[in-house]
Motif scaffolding. Structure first.
Motif, PDB file in Angstrom:
ATOM      1  N   ARG A  71     -14.543 -28.595  11.862  1.00 56.22           N
ATOM      2  CA  ARG A  71     -13.814 -27.371  11.469  1.00 56.22           C
ATOM      3  C   ARG A  71     -14.623 -26.130  11.851  1.00 56.22           C
ATOM      4  N   SER A  75     -13.349 -23.454  14.614  1.00 53.32           N
ATOM      5  CA  SER A  75     -13.074 -22.093  14.127  1.00 53.32           C
ATOM      6  C   SER A  75     -13.925 -21.082  14.876  1.00 53.32           C
ATOM      7  N   GLU A  79     -12.594 -18.056  17.213  1.00 50.61           N
ATOM      8  CA  GLU A  79     -12.944 -16.660  16.902  1.00 50.61           C
ATOM      9  C   GLU A  79     -13.572 -15.987  18.119  1.00 50.61           C
ATOM     10  N   ILE A 115      -5.652 -26.694  13.021  1.00 53.31           N
ATOM     11  CA  ILE A 115      -6.296 -25.509  13.609  1.00 53.31           C
ATOM     12  C   ILE A 115      -6.484 -25.527  15.132  1.00 53.31           C
TER      13      ILE A 115
END
Ligand code: SF4
Length: 283
Positions: A71, A75, A79, A115
């Protein structure tokens, strides 16, 4: 947020990491690797070109750590506006032989859906697990259900002699080839072949010929069974581009050699099957 600094080779894996970003030539971008063996190399093959250097750590694989690290890595990459091509099970050994693979695949699928829905899930395998019915079935199901596991299957040799030199394993060549044919007839795969010299010698002419014929046999086996969902998606020929602990036992071959092998295979596949898979070369 962690800074995404993809590693250039696999040395980070040898420090006990479970999740590691790499820029992958064959993925065409950022690949997030999953290493199921952070504690020690675990593989029934002993390829002389293997990039895993000797190491020992006290690291233990856990699904909780995998989830946390995966994760975080995804992430951070997003970003930093870095698209993720794939989440790839590879690491210090043969992932299909890990007892936690079913749960790890499920977890990767869940995190992807939440995600990183553009990323493929890839598993790089030497095929040894296919000799075990439960692993054969697990991989087939994972590839042909919504997880759409993209299987990259190693096939480095067309003859027993070269197999003994390039893969150095007690896994029977005959049984492995039979299982690969059966598997590809019902499951889509990418086939990967390492082409390098061993002890200064390139593969002999009979090996080149046998390897082309084997690829044609595998591709034709699928074509004959029109009900099958399997097939060769693509063939990737790659050369030795990274250091190995056994250097200089193996060494790169000239790029032209790889291109010629690819051209022979393309020609043979075009004559044998109506929709031949693409054959790519990675020098
Ligand atoms: S199959 Fe992969 S991990 Fe195993 S020895 Fe060969 S290159 Fe190394």
């Amino acid at each position: 947020m962690i800074t995404i600094t993809p590693i250039e080779n696999h040395r980070e894996r040898e420090k006990g990491v479970i999740v590691y970003p790499v820029y992958s030539r064959r993925s065409g971008g950022l690949s997030v690797g999953i290493n199921l063996f952070p504690d020690k190399k675990s593989c029934p093959f002993d390829c002389p070109y293997c990039e895993v250097f000797p190491f020992a750590t006290n690291a233990i694989f856990s699904l909780e750590q995998m989830e946390f690290d995966l994760r975080n890595t995804i992430s951070s990459a997003l970003e930093q506006k870095t698209p993720i091509k794939d989440i790839c099970f590879s690491g210090n050994g043969e992932p299909s032989l890990s007892a936690v693979l079913p749960q790890a695949l499920e977890l990767a699928g869940k995190i992807r859906a939440e995600i990183a829905d553009e990323a493929q899930i890839v598993l790089i395998t030497n095929g040894a697990g296919l000799l075990q019915p439960q692993i054969f079935s697990l991989l087939k199901t994972a590839a042909t259900t919504p997880l759409a596991l993209n299987i990259w299957l190693k096939l480095d040799a067309g003859t027993q002699d070269w197999y003994e030199k390039i893969n150095r394993t007690s896994v029977s060549f005959e049984k492995l080839i039979a299982k690969i044919k059966e598997f590809v007839s019902c499951t889509p795969v990418t086939i990967q072949t390492m082409l390098c010299a061993v002890d200064g010698n390139s593969p002999p002419p009979q090996e080149e010929k046998a390897w082309v014929q084997l690829m044609v046999d595998i591709a034709s086996n699928v074509t004959e069974n029109s009900q099958a969902a399997g097939g060769i998606r693509k063939v990737q020929l790659y050369g030795k581009a990274r250091p190995s602990p056994e250097d200089p036992k193996t060494s790169p071959l000239p790029p032209q050699y790889l291109e010629e092998r690819a051209a022979s295979l393309r020609k043979a596949l075009s004559s044998a099957v109506s929709a031949p898979p693409p054959v790519e070369v990675y020098i």
